[in-house]
Design an enzyme around this catalytic site. Structure first.
Site, mmCIF file in Angstrom:
data_model
loop_
_atom_site.group_PDB
_atom_site.id
_atom_site.type_symbol
_atom_site.label_atom_id
_atom_site.label_comp_id
_atom_site.label_asym_id
_atom_site.label_seq_id
_atom_site.Cartn_x
_atom_site.Cartn_y
_atom_site.Cartn_z
ATOM 1 C CG ASP A 37 -24.879 -35.769 -31.701
ATOM 2 O OD1 ASP A 37 -25.850 -35.118 -32.161
ATOM 3 O OD2 ASP A 37 -24.979 -36.953 -31.329
ATOM 4 C CG ASP A 45 -29.903 -38.366 -27.489
ATOM 5 O OD1 ASP A 45 -29.636 -38.448 -26.282
ATOM 6 O OD2 ASP A 45 -30.742 -39.092 -28.039
ATOM 7 N N GLY A 98 -29.139 -40.756 -34.438
ATOM 8 C CA GLY A 98 -28.638 -39.724 -35.328
ATOM 9 C C GLY A 98 -29.484 -39.479 -36.561
ATOM 10 N NE ARG A 148 -39.748 -34.958 -34.250
ATOM 11 C CZ ARG A 148 -40.066 -33.694 -34.039
ATOM 12 N NH1 ARG A 148 -41.203 -33.203 -34.513
ATOM 13 N NH2 ARG A 148 -39.274 -32.890 -33.373
ATOM 14 C CB SER A 207 -32.700 -33.263 -31.584
ATOM 15 O OG SER A 207 -33.815 -32.993 -30.753
ATOM 16 C CG ASN A 233 -37.786 -31.926 -29.249
ATOM 17 O OD1 ASN A 233 -38.698 -31.113 -29.201
ATOM 18 N ND2 ASN A 233 -37.943 -33.133 -29.772
ATOM 19 C CG ASP A 270 -23.809 -40.717 -29.513
ATOM 20 O OD1 ASP A 270 -24.206 -39.866 -30.348
ATOM 21 O OD2 ASP A 270 -24.580 -41.434 -28.854
#
Length: 221
Positions: free
Chosen positions: A10, A12, A47, A50, A117, A119, A171
């Protein structure tokens, strides 16, 4: 025991933490709409995609919004977030990440990103890691976000590795659930450390050796 041939990270909270940037961007949007938004609310967005995050933010809104209005809000939040990403640098890479990536590559273990994400590439580029991963699967490749396993099943397919030979590093509880649903082993770190169904747990990646990662109990027993 099952030998791991690919590690899917993952992004972030695992490679780099942009939690504070997400919080600031969502709070700016919520404030502009007159919606209360604090750290506790932000924790629910970990997780999550958006648009699904936006729905959580709008739970406390005093009015209903159209789909077009929601899309505009999500884009506004993302614009704020991308502005904040300009502050990222290699110094923001989390502990243990660089050494772990280096050793996995030396062992010829495939490594990939599996993130909700959209991004992801911009974040990896900002910290100088974009070229380190064989596959980057992000929110642009999926239609269902975690805990749906889609992001991980797509990544395994792109890597050409069977799910049971993949280890996911996560996480967030939603990510742990997604990895398990994909039939993969999972190392739960950070906020998800201690997850009762995780194959292994650690505070962060500096607390794990590559040998521990590559030889884990099969999720099938």
């Amino acid at each position: 025991m099952k030998t791991i041939k690919a590690v899917i990270f993952d992004l972030d909270g695992v490679i780099v933490s942009t939690d504070e940037f997400h919080f600031q961007a969502w709070k700016r949007l919520a404030d502009s709409l007159g919606i209360p938004f604090g750290r506790e609310s932000n924790d629910r967005l970990r997780g999550v995609s958006r648009m699904e995050s936006l729905e959580i933010v709008l739970e406390k809104a005093s009015k209903r919004y159209s789909l077009d209005e929601k899309r505009e809000m999500a884009e506004r939040k993302n614009t704020h977030f991308r502005e904040l990403l300009k502050k990222l640098s290699p110094s923001d890479i989390l502990p243990g990440v660089v050494d772990l990536i280096k050793t996995l590559k030396e062992r010829q273990v495939k490594i990939a990103i599996g993130s909700s994400s959209k991004n992801a590439r911009a974040i990896l580029r900002a910290v100088g890691l974009e070229g380190e991963f064989e596959v980057i699967t992000d929110g642009n490749h999926i239609t269902r976000s975690k805990p749906d396993p889609e992001v991980f099943t797509i990544t395994a397919r792109r890597l050409g590795i069977a799910p049971e030979e993949c280890l996911v590093v996560e996480d967030a509880e939603a990510g742990v659930g997604a990895a398990l649903a994909a039939g993969m082993s999972v190392l739960a770190i950070g906020a998800a450390a201690g997850h009762p169904q995780a194959t292994r747990s650690a505070e962060n990646l500096s607390r794990v050796t590559v040998d521990e990662l590559l030889l884990v109990e099969s999720v099938y027993g």
